[in-house]
Write an enzyme that holds these catalytic residues in place. Structure first.
Site, PDB file in Angstrom:
ATOM      1  N   ASN A   1      31.446  62.903 102.850  1.00  0.00           N
ATOM      2  CA  ASN A   1      30.891  64.240 102.993  1.00  0.00           C
ATOM      3  C   ASN A   1      31.017  65.101 101.741  1.00  0.00           C
ATOM      4  OD1 ASN A   1      30.094  66.752 104.669  1.00  0.00           O
ATOM      5  ND2 ASN A   1      32.138  67.259 103.879  1.00  0.00           N
TER       6      ASN A   1
ATOM      7  N   TYR B   1      19.340  68.769  93.503  1.00  0.00           N
ATOM      8  CA  TYR B   1      20.018  68.527  94.782  1.00  0.00           C
ATOM      9  C   TYR B   1      19.223  67.537  95.627  1.00  0.00           C
ATOM     10  CZ  TYR B   1      22.418  69.476  99.180  1.00  0.00           C
ATOM     11  OH  TYR B   1      23.123  69.341 100.356  1.00  0.00           O
TER      12      TYR B   1
ATOM     13  N   ASP C   1      39.864  63.558  93.863  1.00  0.00           N
ATOM     14  CA  ASP C   1      38.621  63.929  93.204  1.00  0.00           C
ATOM     15  C   ASP C   1      37.698  62.721  93.269  1.00  0.00           C
ATOM     16  OD1 ASP C   1      36.537  64.555  91.494  1.00  0.00           O
ATOM     17  OD2 ASP C   1      37.818  65.295  89.880  1.00  0.00           O
TER      18      ASP C   1
END
Length: 249
Positions: free
Chosen positions: A80, A145, A53
């Site tokens: 990524n 975002y 994580d």
């Protein structure tokens, strides 16, 4: 011999979407790859799956150490792992802002920080971060975002400046709207999925979604020992969305 023969890459978010395509591409080009993800990737020859994580610093450090022990080295890091977010600046509370930034920005910080001692020993060290066209173009309903990916773009340039003298190149890719599971879930929730997909395709000048494989090839270029003069680059893989202004046909 392949350009990646003998090199070891770590790919976060390597279980699906862009990350899985990067894993496949690097392996095809000769690299040994560790896929770090919340979902463990089954091990194969030259492929190590590690559950990790990226919001947990201790878990990240343990995962990087496990990769180093298993393969004996780390040469490439592909940051990524990331999550999406929708809405204007007013639509998400503080907890959601912190959650997304924790994954999309600080996740890259944790993984890079843990990997740096190994990268400093590599003759072909490279870090490639996954950014987004949302970092370079204003998109509606993507305030959170966009902020997270804008920070990734700035972080990439700063890291490139800090570590180039150590022989570590840092770059990022900026995908356009990609045909990934996250976009699939957004489309599934839309009132008219077909119309929404058509709208997403139409805003990219080449008229379709970007494939995960196209992004993976761009990552492989930036990670390659053949790209030794590329540092601090933000490589667009967006069908011309950022730079082109085409007349309607």
């Amino acid at each position: 011999m392949s350009e990646f023969d003998g090199l070891v890459a770590v790919v976060t978010g390597g279980a699906s979407g862009i990350g899985a395509a990067v894993v496949r591409t690097l392996r095809k080009r000769g690299a040994k790859v560790a896929a770090l993800d919340l979902t463990e990737v089954p091990a194969e020859d030259g492929l190590l799956g590690v559950r990790a994580d990226v919001t947990d610093d201790a878990a990240v450090r343990a995962a990087i150490e496990a990769v180093s022990v298993h393969f004996g080295r780390i040469d490439i890091v592909v940051n990524n792992a990331g999550i999406g977010a929708q809405g204007t600046v007013a639509d998400n509370d503080d907890a959601e802002w912190l959650r997304v930034l924790d994954v999309n920005l600080l996740g890259m910080v944790r993984v890079s920080r843990a990997a740096l001692p190994h990268l400093r020993r590599s003759p072909a060290a490279a870090i490639v971060n996954t950014g987004s066209v949302a970092a370079t173009a204003g998109l509606p309903q993507r305030a959170l975002y966009s902020a997270s990916k804008g920070a990734v773009a700035a972080l990439t340039r700063a890291m490139a400046a800090d570590h180039l003298h150590e022989g570590i190149r840092v770059n990022c890719v900026h995908p356009g709207t990609a045909d990934t599971p996250w976009i699939g879930r957004l489309l599934d929730r839309a009132d008219d999925p077909a119309a929404e997909r058509a709208a997403l395709e139409a805003r990219q000048p080449h008229g379709r979604l970007v494939s995960a494989e196209e992004i993976a090839h761009a990552v492989a270029y930036l990670a390659s020992p053949s790209a030794t003069s590329s540092a601090g680059v933000g490589l667009a893989v967006d069908g011309g969305m950022q730079e082109l202004r085409l007349r309607p046909r």
